[in-house]
Scaffold this motif. Structure first.
Motif, PDB file in Angstrom:
ATOM      1  N   PHE A 126      -0.079  12.938  18.078  1.00 33.18           N
ATOM      2  CA  PHE A 126      -0.390  13.638  16.835  1.00 33.18           C
ATOM      3  C   PHE A 126      -1.881  13.547  16.517  1.00 33.18           C
ATOM      4  CE2 PHE A 126      -1.028  13.083  12.183  1.00 33.18           C
ATOM      5  CZ  PHE A 126      -0.899  14.418  11.822  1.00 33.18           C
ATOM      6  N   PHE A 127      -2.445  12.336  16.618  1.00 39.15           N
ATOM      7  CA  PHE A 127      -3.862  12.152  16.295  1.00 39.15           C
ATOM      8  C   PHE A 127      -4.768  12.995  17.187  1.00 39.15           C
ATOM      9  CE2 PHE A 127      -2.533   7.712  14.776  1.00 39.15           C
ATOM     10  CZ  PHE A 127      -2.400   8.132  13.463  1.00 39.15           C
ATOM     11  N   CYS A 128      -4.323  13.289  18.386  1.00 44.20           N
ATOM     12  CA  CYS A 128      -5.137  14.071  19.331  1.00 44.20           C
ATOM     13  C   CYS A 128      -4.731  15.548  19.388  1.00 44.20           C
ATOM     14  CB  CYS A 128      -5.030  13.454  20.722  1.00 44.20           C
ATOM     15  SG  CYS A 128      -5.716  11.787  20.803  1.00 44.20           S
ATOM     16  N   SER A 129      -3.880  15.956  18.458  1.00 43.56           N
ATOM     17  CA  SER A 129      -3.344  17.318  18.502  1.00 43.56           C
ATOM     18  C   SER A 129      -4.206  18.325  17.731  1.00 43.56           C
ATOM     19  CB  SER A 129      -1.931  17.332  17.911  1.00 43.56           C
ATOM     20  OG  SER A 129      -1.979  17.137  16.491  1.00 43.56           O
ATOM     21  N   ASP A 130      -3.961  19.583  18.021  1.00 46.18           N
ATOM     22  CA  ASP A 130      -4.619  20.667  17.287  1.00 46.18           C
ATOM     23  C   ASP A 130      -4.193  20.649  15.821  1.00 46.18           C
ATOM     24  OD1 ASP A 130      -5.901  21.538  19.570  1.00 46.18           O
ATOM     25  OD2 ASP A 130      -4.411  23.078  20.030  1.00 46.18           O
ATOM     26  N   TRP A 131      -2.935  20.274  15.569  1.00 50.67           N
ATOM     27  CA  TRP A 131      -2.436  20.238  14.198  1.00 50.67           C
ATOM     28  C   TRP A 131      -3.220  19.217  13.372  1.00 50.67           C
ATOM     29  CZ3 TRP A 131       2.263  17.468  11.845  1.00 50.67           C
ATOM     30  CH2 TRP A 131       2.501  17.957  10.569  1.00 50.67           C
ATOM     31  N   PHE A 132      -3.466  18.039  13.948  1.00 51.80           N
ATOM     32  CA  PHE A 132      -4.266  17.019  13.272  1.00 51.80           C
ATOM     33  C   PHE A 132      -5.645  17.583  12.933  1.00 51.80           C
ATOM     34  CE2 PHE A 132      -7.295  13.465  13.316  1.00 51.80           C
ATOM     35  CZ  PHE A 132      -6.704  12.597  12.399  1.00 51.80           C
ATOM     36  N   ALA A 133      -6.238  18.282  13.892  1.00 55.84           N
ATOM     37  CA  ALA A 133      -7.570  18.875  13.688  1.00 55.84           C
ATOM     38  C   ALA A 133      -7.552  19.931  12.580  1.00 55.84           C
ATOM     39  CB  ALA A 133      -8.081  19.480  14.989  1.00 55.84           C
ATOM     40  N   LEU A 153      -5.544  19.759   9.960  1.00 54.60           N
ATOM     41  CA  LEU A 153      -5.298  19.045   8.704  1.00 54.60           C
ATOM     42  C   LEU A 153      -6.532  18.334   8.162  1.00 54.60           C
ATOM     43  CD1 LEU A 153      -1.825  17.404   9.456  1.00 54.60           C
ATOM     44  CD2 LEU A 153      -2.274  19.390   7.995  1.00 54.60           C
ATOM     45  N   THR A 154      -7.422  17.912   9.065  1.00 51.58           N
ATOM     46  CA  THR A 154      -8.534  17.063   8.633  1.00 51.58           C
ATOM     47  C   THR A 154      -9.752  17.232   9.530  1.00 51.58           C
ATOM     48  OG1 THR A 154      -9.145  14.783   8.089  1.00 51.58           O
ATOM     49  CG2 THR A 154      -7.751  15.089  10.016  1.00 51.58           C
ATOM     50  N   SER A 155     -10.873  16.746   9.023  1.00 55.03           N
ATOM     51  CA  SER A 155     -12.095  16.747   9.834  1.00 55.03           C
ATOM     52  C   SER A 155     -12.367  15.351  10.394  1.00 55.03           C
ATOM     53  CB  SER A 155     -13.280  17.214   8.986  1.00 55.03           C
ATOM     54  OG  SER A 155     -13.448  16.348   7.879  1.00 55.03           O
ATOM     55  N   ILE A 156     -11.415  14.438  10.224  1.00 60.80           N
ATOM     56  CA  ILE A 156     -11.554  13.069  10.738  1.00 60.80           C
ATOM     57  C   ILE A 156     -11.647  13.111  12.261  1.00 60.80           C
ATOM     58  CG2 ILE A 156     -10.374  10.838  11.008  1.00 60.80           C
ATOM     59  CD1 ILE A 156      -9.062  11.363   8.263  1.00 60.80           C
ATOM     60  N   ASP A 157     -12.541  12.316  12.818  1.00 61.32           N
ATOM     61  CA  ASP A 157     -12.697  12.203  14.273  1.00 61.32           C
ATOM     62  C   ASP A 157     -11.477  11.470  14.830  1.00 61.32           C
ATOM     63  OD1 ASP A 157     -13.301  11.380  16.880  1.00 61.32           O
ATOM     64  OD2 ASP A 157     -15.401  11.010  16.419  1.00 61.32           O
ATOM     65  N   GLN A 206     -10.665  10.449  17.834  1.00 63.51           N
ATOM     66  CA  GLN A 206     -10.931   9.331  18.748  1.00 63.51           C
ATOM     67  C   GLN A 206     -11.425   8.098  17.995  1.00 63.51           C
ATOM     68  OE1 GLN A 206      -9.998   9.333  22.005  1.00 63.51           O
ATOM     69  NE2 GLN A 206      -9.105  11.275  21.377  1.00 63.51           N
ATOM     70  N   ALA A 207     -12.247   8.303  16.993  1.00 66.68           N
ATOM     71  CA  ALA A 207     -12.734   7.180  16.183  1.00 66.68           C
ATOM     72  C   ALA A 207     -11.580   6.538  15.422  1.00 66.68           C
ATOM     73  CB  ALA A 207     -13.811   7.653  15.215  1.00 66.68           C
ATOM     74  N   LEU A 208     -10.681   7.354  14.884  1.00 64.28           N
ATOM     75  CA  LEU A 208      -9.517   6.828  14.168  1.00 64.28           C
ATOM     76  C   LEU A 208      -8.631   6.016  15.106  1.00 64.28           C
ATOM     77  CD1 LEU A 208      -7.675   6.616  11.678  1.00 64.28           C
ATOM     78  CD2 LEU A 208      -6.642   8.793  12.393  1.00 64.28           C
ATOM     79  N   LEU A 209      -8.348   6.567  16.268  1.00 66.14           N
ATOM     80  CA  LEU A 209      -7.509   5.861  17.241  1.00 66.14           C
ATOM     81  C   LEU A 209      -8.136   4.536  17.665  1.00 66.14           C
ATOM     82  CD1 LEU A 209      -5.890   8.320  19.786  1.00 66.14           C
ATOM     83  CD2 LEU A 209      -4.797   6.488  18.516  1.00 66.14           C
ATOM     84  N   LYS A 210      -9.429   4.565  17.915  1.00 67.32           N
ATOM     85  CA  LYS A 210     -10.132   3.351  18.327  1.00 67.32           C
ATOM     86  C   LYS A 210     -10.035   2.287  17.246  1.00 67.32           C
ATOM     87  CE  LYS A 210     -14.545   1.616  19.964  1.00 67.32           C
ATOM     88  NZ  LYS A 210     -15.963   1.850  20.174  1.00 67.32           N
ATOM     89  N   LYS A 211     -10.242   2.693  15.998  1.00 67.89           N
ATOM     90  CA  LYS A 211     -10.163   1.752  14.888  1.00 67.89           C
ATOM     91  C   LYS A 211      -8.755   1.169  14.762  1.00 67.89           C
ATOM     92  CE  LYS A 211     -10.849   1.202  10.058  1.00 67.89           C
ATOM     93  NZ  LYS A 211     -11.531   1.098   8.968  1.00 67.89           N
ATOM     94  N   LEU A 212      -7.747   2.018  14.866  1.00 65.52           N
ATOM     95  CA  LEU A 212      -6.367   1.541  14.768  1.00 65.52           C
ATOM     96  C   LEU A 212      -6.012   0.601  15.920  1.00 65.52           C
ATOM     97  CD1 LEU A 212      -4.595   4.829  13.619  1.00 65.52           C
ATOM     98  CD2 LEU A 212      -4.893   2.726  12.277  1.00 65.52           C
ATOM     99  N   GLN A 213      -6.487   0.909  17.109  1.00 66.39           N
ATOM    100  CA  GLN A 213      -6.227   0.046  18.262  1.00 66.39           C
ATOM    101  C   GLN A 213      -6.925  -1.292  18.112  1.00 66.39           C
ATOM    102  OE1 GLN A 213      -7.391   2.792  21.321  1.00 66.39           O
ATOM    103  NE2 GLN A 213      -5.350   3.671  21.480  1.00 66.39           N
TER     104      GLN A 213
END
Length: 73
Positions: free
Chosen positions: A46-53, A55-59, A61-68
């Protein structure tokens, strides 16, 4: 963020983040938990999907990295 669509988009993303964090905690405690592994995989998709893009302008990859990184501490 007064627009109802922006609120909905924010709520969708926040729920995905909560689901991801919960699954990571569960997986840390129970490394073989298939449901937790599936939830993590679904959230990452979901975080890497077109739908996520859309919904938001959040990066994503940066979000995933932070969560990991969070899950490692």
């Amino acid at each position: 963020m007064n627009d109802p669509y922006e609120k909905l988009a924010g709520a969708i993303i926040l729920q995905a983040v909560k689901d991801y964090r919960t699954a990571r905690k569960k997986l840390k405690k129970y490394p073989k938990n298939k449901d937790a592994k599936l939830m993590i995989e679904d959230c990452e998709k979901f975080f890497c999907s077109d739908w996520f893009a859309e919904l938001t302008s959040i990066d994503d990859q940066a979000l995933l990295k932070k969560l990991q990184e969070e899950s490692l501490s």
